[in-house]
Design a protein around this motif. Structure first.
Motif, PDB file in Angstrom:
ATOM      1  N   UNK A   1       8.158  32.471   3.255  1.00 51.24           N
ATOM      2  CA  UNK A   1       8.509  32.205   4.652  1.00 51.24           C
ATOM      3  C   UNK A   1       7.272  32.244   5.530  1.00 51.24           C
ATOM      4  N   UNK A   2       6.396  33.186   5.259  1.00 51.01           N
ATOM      5  CA  UNK A   2       5.161  33.294   6.037  1.00 51.01           C
ATOM      6  C   UNK A   2       4.316  32.032   5.903  1.00 51.01           C
ATOM      7  N   UNK A   3       4.235  31.490   4.701  1.00 51.68           N
ATOM      8  CA  UNK A   3       3.465  30.258   4.507  1.00 51.68           C
ATOM      9  C   UNK A   3       4.099  29.081   5.238  1.00 51.68           C
ATOM     10  N   UNK A   4       5.415  29.013   5.227  1.00 47.51           N
ATOM     11  CA  UNK A   4       6.108  27.897   5.881  1.00 47.51           C
ATOM     12  C   UNK A   4       5.943  27.936   7.397  1.00 47.51           C
ATOM     13  N   UNK A   5       5.716  29.106   7.962  1.00 52.42           N
ATOM     14  CA  UNK A   5       5.608  29.240   9.420  1.00 52.42           C
ATOM     15  C   UNK A   5       4.181  29.566   9.844  1.00 52.42           C
ATOM     16  N   UNK A   6       3.226  29.149   9.047  1.00 56.42           N
ATOM     17  CA  UNK A   6       1.828  29.382   9.391  1.00 56.42           C
ATOM     18  C   UNK A   6       1.435  28.563  10.619  1.00 56.42           C
ATOM     19  N   UNK A   7       0.467  29.045  11.382  1.00 56.48           N
ATOM     20  CA  UNK A   7       0.050  28.364  12.613  1.00 56.48           C
ATOM     21  C   UNK A   7      -0.538  26.988  12.346  1.00 56.48           C
ATOM     22  N   UNK A   8      -1.011  26.749  11.114  1.00 54.86           N
ATOM     23  CA  UNK A   8      -1.565  25.439  10.798  1.00 54.86           C
ATOM     24  C   UNK A   8      -0.484  24.367  10.717  1.00 54.86           C
ATOM     25  N   UNK A   9       0.793  24.761  10.766  1.00 53.59           N
ATOM     26  CA  UNK A   9       1.903  23.810  10.691  1.00 53.59           C
ATOM     27  C   UNK A   9       2.538  23.527  12.049  1.00 53.59           C
ATOM     28  N   UNK A  10       1.881  23.911  13.126  1.00 52.23           N
ATOM     29  CA  UNK A  10       2.477  23.738  14.452  1.00 52.23           C
ATOM     30  C   UNK A  10       2.581  22.275  14.881  1.00 52.23           C
ATOM     31  N   UNK A  11       1.904  21.368  14.197  1.00 54.94           N
ATOM     32  CA  UNK A  11       2.020  19.953  14.524  1.00 54.94           C
ATOM     33  C   UNK A  11       3.310  19.345  13.984  1.00 54.94           C
ATOM     34  N   UNK A  12       3.975  20.053  13.091  1.00 56.69           N
ATOM     35  CA  UNK A  12       5.228  19.557  12.531  1.00 56.69           C
ATOM     36  C   UNK A  12       6.371  19.744  13.520  1.00 56.69           C
ATOM     37  N   UNK A  13       7.415  18.946  13.347  1.00 51.81           N
ATOM     38  CA  UNK A  13       8.605  19.090  14.190  1.00 51.81           C
ATOM     39  C   UNK A  13       9.372  20.356  13.797  1.00 51.81           C
ATOM     40  N   UNK A  14      10.020  20.971  14.794  1.00 49.48           N
ATOM     41  CA  UNK A  14      10.785  22.180  14.534  1.00 49.48           C
ATOM     42  C   UNK A  14      11.927  21.906  13.554  1.00 49.48           C
ATOM     43  N   UNK A  15      12.547  20.730  13.674  1.00 51.50           N
ATOM     44  CA  UNK A  15      13.654  20.397  12.776  1.00 51.50           C
ATOM     45  C   UNK A  15      13.181  20.326  11.327  1.00 51.50           C
ATOM     46  N   UNK A  16      11.965  19.819  11.119  1.00 51.42           N
ATOM     47  CA  UNK A  16      11.426  19.707   9.773  1.00 51.42           C
ATOM     48  C   UNK A  16      11.153  21.094   9.188  1.00 51.42           C
TER      49      UNK A  16
ATOM     50  N   UNK B   1      10.041  32.460  15.655  1.00 59.93           N
ATOM     51  CA  UNK B   1       9.743  32.623  17.080  1.00 59.93           C
ATOM     52  C   UNK B   1       8.236  32.545  17.327  1.00 59.93           C
ATOM     53  N   UNK B   2       7.476  33.230  16.492  1.00 52.35           N
ATOM     54  CA  UNK B   2       6.020  33.201  16.643  1.00 52.35           C
ATOM     55  C   UNK B   2       5.489  31.783  16.473  1.00 52.35           C
ATOM     56  N   UNK B   3       6.056  31.051  15.510  1.00 52.99           N
ATOM     57  CA  UNK B   3       5.637  29.669  15.273  1.00 52.99           C
ATOM     58  C   UNK B   3       5.961  28.789  16.485  1.00 52.99           C
ATOM     59  N   UNK B   4       7.152  28.972  17.072  1.00 53.45           N
ATOM     60  CA  UNK B   4       7.545  28.204  18.246  1.00 53.45           C
ATOM     61  C   UNK B   4       6.638  28.506  19.440  1.00 53.45           C
ATOM     62  N   UNK B   5       6.266  29.775  19.589  1.00 53.04           N
ATOM     63  CA  UNK B   5       5.352  30.144  20.681  1.00 53.04           C
ATOM     64  C   UNK B   5       3.993  29.478  20.502  1.00 53.04           C
ATOM     65  N   UNK B   6       3.491  29.462  19.275  1.00 50.12           N
ATOM     66  CA  UNK B   6       2.208  28.810  19.018  1.00 50.12           C
ATOM     67  C   UNK B   6       2.312  27.306  19.257  1.00 50.12           C
ATOM     68  N   UNK B   7       3.411  26.727  18.838  1.00 51.09           N
ATOM     69  CA  UNK B   7       3.583  25.286  18.968  1.00 51.09           C
ATOM     70  C   UNK B   7       3.647  24.862  20.427  1.00 51.09           C
ATOM     71  N   UNK B   8       4.382  25.618  21.242  1.00 53.20           N
ATOM     72  CA  UNK B   8       4.569  25.268  22.650  1.00 53.20           C
ATOM     73  C   UNK B   8       3.645  26.047  23.582  1.00 53.20           C
ATOM     74  N   UNK B   9       2.671  26.774  22.963  1.00 49.97           N
ATOM     75  CA  UNK B   9       1.672  27.518  23.745  1.00 49.97           C
ATOM     76  C   UNK B   9       2.329  28.459  24.749  1.00 49.97           C
ATOM     77  N   UNK B  10       3.266  29.253  24.231  1.00 47.41           N
ATOM     78  CA  UNK B  10       3.985  30.243  25.032  1.00 47.41           C
ATOM     79  C   UNK B  10       3.486  31.627  24.623  1.00 47.41           C
ATOM     80  N   UNK B  11       3.165  32.461  25.611  1.00 48.30           N
ATOM     81  CA  UNK B  11       2.692  33.808  25.317  1.00 48.30           C
ATOM     82  C   UNK B  11       3.868  34.735  25.031  1.00 48.30           C
ATOM     83  N   UNK B  12       3.584  35.854  24.389  1.00 42.69           N
ATOM     84  CA  UNK B  12       4.618  36.838  24.093  1.00 42.69           C
ATOM     85  C   UNK B  12       5.237  36.629  22.724  1.00 42.69           C
ATOM     86  N   UNK B  13       6.290  37.397  22.469  1.00 46.50           N
ATOM     87  CA  UNK B  13       6.955  37.338  21.166  1.00 46.50           C
ATOM     88  C   UNK B  13       7.981  36.225  21.072  1.00 46.50           C
TER      89      UNK B  13
END
Length: 279
Positions: free
Chosen positions: A184-199, A236-248
C-alpha cells in the motif's frame, strides 16, 4: 507438529527428474516440449534501481524452475507427490498418526507424538528425492503451547472475545500484514501524484479485495482494521500531495469521502458477512 519448508532448494532439482513427474501425467510430446522450454526460459530481474537484467541459470545448470513463474507451484506439487505417496506406503502416516498438509514446497506434518522420529524420516526421504530441507524455516512446534506460520496464516491458540474460550484457530500472520502495508505504501508514494485518483484507488481496491478474499478465516478483524487505518492515512497523504494541501487531510478528505466519493474498499465492513471474524 513439524513446520517444514523447501524454499530455495527446488531450484536444485534436475530438469530430467522434473520432466519424469510431468511425463507420468502428460503424453503429448508438444506439451512436454513447451514445459521444457518454460523451465529453460530466461528470468528478468530488477536490481531495484530501474535496471533490468536477464539470467539463464536454469538453462545453464539444467536444474530448477524459474522463480515466480506460474508453473513453479504446479511442478513443485507434482514432484512433491512422490514424498506424499512414499510417506503413506512406508507406514509413517499410520505409525505416528502423522498427516501431511502441503502446498508447493511448503508443508506441515501434523502428528500426535514421536515428532522427532517423523522429522528424521522426512529428512531421509528428502535426501532420496534429491531435495534439501531449509533448516532456517523448519522446526518442531507443540500445539497449542506454540504457534507457527503456514501459507500466510498464523496457526495456534486463539481466544474468543465473547466467551474467552481458547481454541485452535488461524489468523493473518504479521508477515502477511507487513507485506500488505508495504505494498500500500508503494502504491501511494509521492512519485505517483501525477496519476488520477480513480486509477490509484482502483489499484488499491484490487489489492485490498484480493488480500481479504484470501485472509477471511478466523479472527481477521484486527488485521482488517490495521490495514484499513494504514490505507486511509496513506491515501489522504497522497491526496494532499497531489492537490498541494497542507496538513493530514483528515478534515478535507474524511472517511465518507474516501469510501463514497472515491469508492475505496472498506475492509472492516466486509467482516459483517463473516460470522467467525469477530471471534
Amino acid at each position: 507438529m513439524i513446520d517444514a519448508d523447501l524454499s530455495g532448494y527446488f531450484d536444485r532439482i534436475p530438469h530430467p527428474e522434473l520432466m519424469k513427474s510431468v511425463a507420468r501425467r502428460i503424453v503429448d510430446r508438444h506439451v512436454l516440449h513447451l514445459i521444457k522450454q518454460w523451465l529453460e526460459a530466461p528470468v528478468e530481474e530488477d536490481d531495484g534501481h530501474g535496471h533490468r537484467k536477464r539470467t539463464t541459470s536454469n538453462r545453464d545448470t539444467g536444474r530448477g524452475t524459474p522463480q515466480g513463474a506460474p508453473i513453479s507451484p504446479l511442478l513443485s506439487n507434482l514432484y512433491m507427490r512422490r514424498f506424499l505417496l512414499g510417506w503413506k506406503r512406508l507406514g509413517y502416516a499410520r505409525r505416528w498418526s502423522a498427516h501431511i498438509v502441503n502446498y508447493a514446497d511448503d508443508f506441515v506434518i501434523c502428528c500426535k507424538g514421536r515428532a522427532e522420529d517423523a522429522m528424521d524420516a522426512m529428512r531421509g526421504m528428502m535426501e532420496q528425492l534429491k531435495l534439501t530441507v531449509n533448516d532456517d524455516k523448519t522446526h518442531l512446534c507443540q500445539i497449542p503451547q506454540e504457534r507457527f506460520d503456514f501459507l500466510g496464516y498464523t496457526l495456534g491458540r486463539c481466544y474468543s472475545r465473547e466467551t474467552g474460550r481458547a481454541y485452535i484457530g488461524t489468523r493473518p500472520s504479521q508477515k502477511s500484514i507487513k507485506r500488505m502495508v508495504e505494498s500500500i505504501t508503494r502504491e501511494t508514494d509521492r512519485c505517483r501524484t501525477l496519476l488520477d485518483a480513480e486509477f490509484v484507488v482502483g489499484r488499491l481496491n484490487r489489492k485490498l479485495t484480493g488480500w481479504a478474499n484470501y485472509f477471511c478465516l478466523g479472527p481477521v478483524s484486527p488485521a482488517y482494521r490495521a490495514i484499513n487505518s494504514h490505507v486511509t492515512q496513506r491515501l489522504r497523504r497522497w491526496l494532499c500531495k497531489k492537490h498541494k494541501v497542507s496538513g493530514t487531510g483528515l478534515a478535507r478528505y474524511p472517511d465518507q469521502y474516501l469510501y463514497e466519493q472515491l469508492g475505496l474498499v472498506n475492509l472492516p465492513a466486509r467482516t459483517h458477512d463473516l460470522p467467525w471474524a469477530k471471534a
